[in-house]
Design an enzyme around this catalytic site. Sequence first.
Site, PDB file in Angstrom:
ATOM      1  N   HIS A 409       2.055   4.319  -0.947  1.00 53.82           N
ATOM      2  CA  HIS A 409       1.295   4.689  -2.147  1.00 53.82           C
ATOM      3  C   HIS A 409       0.548   6.006  -1.984  1.00 53.82           C
ATOM      4  O   HIS A 409      -0.064   6.505  -2.946  1.00 53.82           O
ATOM      5  CB  HIS A 409       0.319   3.576  -2.514  1.00 53.82           C
ATOM      6  CG  HIS A 409       0.013   3.498  -3.987  1.00 53.82           C
ATOM      7  ND1 HIS A 409       0.503   4.395  -4.911  1.00 53.82           N
ATOM      8  CD2 HIS A 409      -0.737   2.617  -4.706  1.00 53.82           C
ATOM      9  CE1 HIS A 409       0.066   4.078  -6.105  1.00 53.82           C
ATOM     10  NE2 HIS A 409      -0.683   3.009  -6.017  1.00 53.82           N
ATOM     11  N   ASP A 413       3.770   6.833  -6.492  1.00 50.60           N
ATOM     12  CA  ASP A 413       2.982   6.063  -7.452  1.00 50.60           C
ATOM     13  C   ASP A 413       3.831   4.959  -8.077  1.00 50.60           C
ATOM     14  O   ASP A 413       5.057   4.942  -7.934  1.00 50.60           O
ATOM     15  CB  ASP A 413       2.437   6.983  -8.554  1.00 50.60           C
ATOM     16  CG  ASP A 413       1.400   7.957  -8.015  1.00 50.60           C
ATOM     17  OD1 ASP A 413       0.667   7.575  -7.081  1.00 50.60           O
ATOM     18  OD2 ASP A 413       1.337   9.090  -8.514  1.00 50.60           O
TER      19      ASP A 413
END
Length: 437
Positions: A409, A413
């Site tokens: 992450h 995204d």
Amino acid sequence: MPKLGESVQEATITKWFIKEGDRIEEDEPLFEVATDKVDSEIPSPVDGIVKKIFYPLNALVPVGEIVAVITTEDDDSSEKTNEVVNEPEKTKVQEQKAKAEPVTVSSAVQAIEEKPVVQSEETKATRFYSPLVLSIANSEQVSLTELETIEGSGLNNRLQKKDILNYIEARKSGNSVKTPSTPNVQAKETPAPAKVSVSVSASDQIIEMDRVRKIIADHMVMSKQVSPHVTAVVEADVTNLVLWRTKVKDEFASKYGDKITYMPVFIEAVARAITEFPLLNSSVDGYKIIMHKDINIAVAVAKPDGNLVVPVIKNAEQKNLVGLTKNMNQLAEAARKNKLGVEDYQGGTFTITNFGSFRNLIGTPIINQPQVAILATGSIEKKPAVMETPTGDAIVVRHKMFLSLSYDHRIIDGALGGAFLRRIADILEEFSINREV
């Protein structure tokens, strides 16, 4: 110690084939090493005589460290050559000897702890220091406390020779010295995992982890500490793929001499999706994103001893289904027989792990560092599904499977990770039942 894989930083010497004084020929095996990924024989790069061996059996040696010295000349000619070298050459020889000089890590750490320049509370090393760095620190009166404040330019903030020499030069000149306070995500050392107190009864069995399991454990903990994991899941209708394989598997084996499984199709779909979403084929270095040009798909393979290895199919986007099948079968067979070479593990940019081979539906895999994503494929099962027909909705039997993607992450995204995973599912669902073998 050669580099044995992109994420491998050290290896254990499990066997020496030579001893000091032996003559060895080029490409003859020097020593055998073992990591969590591969056991491999390291050949001699030259003909010569083994002058010095620096590490014993079972020593854990960092990549790039000198493990032995081989001279390509006999002693007499070597001595004569040394007598006539000019001053620059003498300096070079002395630097090489200094670099090769073995230093016991524990004793070097103890030495700089015993003679600290700056008195402070008791300090323990939180990262690995090579014997060369510790030797320089000891001779220059650099305390362990100071070492811990120096920013390293190596992977995971590892302190290299140039870093400590720059620090010493700056200290002598009175200039400020760069420390890890500079923002660098990967340079921050991850904390040691917490130890859990476990009660043991008389009937319990205590099993010591073997070498491979220890390394795997450390690598998995490191990955979870380095990368914030997010896992997304989709369900794909692979009925056409199942029907196609059932139809062509005998013809394929007869024509190409290899058994066709679902994995080459998964690899093909992933490679195709990566060409459309290239950020998934990246690595993270601090605040830098390294986007790899080659799409090298690593595939987790279970060995008979229960451990997993991850051989790599290079340039997967350039291979057709026949090429991927042959490459995959060859690597899987070599892995099960422990015949994989060092090059078979190197360069992976994305990993696939097959939970479905154990009839598991869904998995949340851990990213194989330094990659940024890993795909898990679940088992294919028949399920009732609602399909639209010219006469209305109907419940039919379809072959379905779950695909789960764990991604980093820091750079991936939810929108990108979700779109990439959906694209893989779409490619599989669009598989043509009339595809030529």
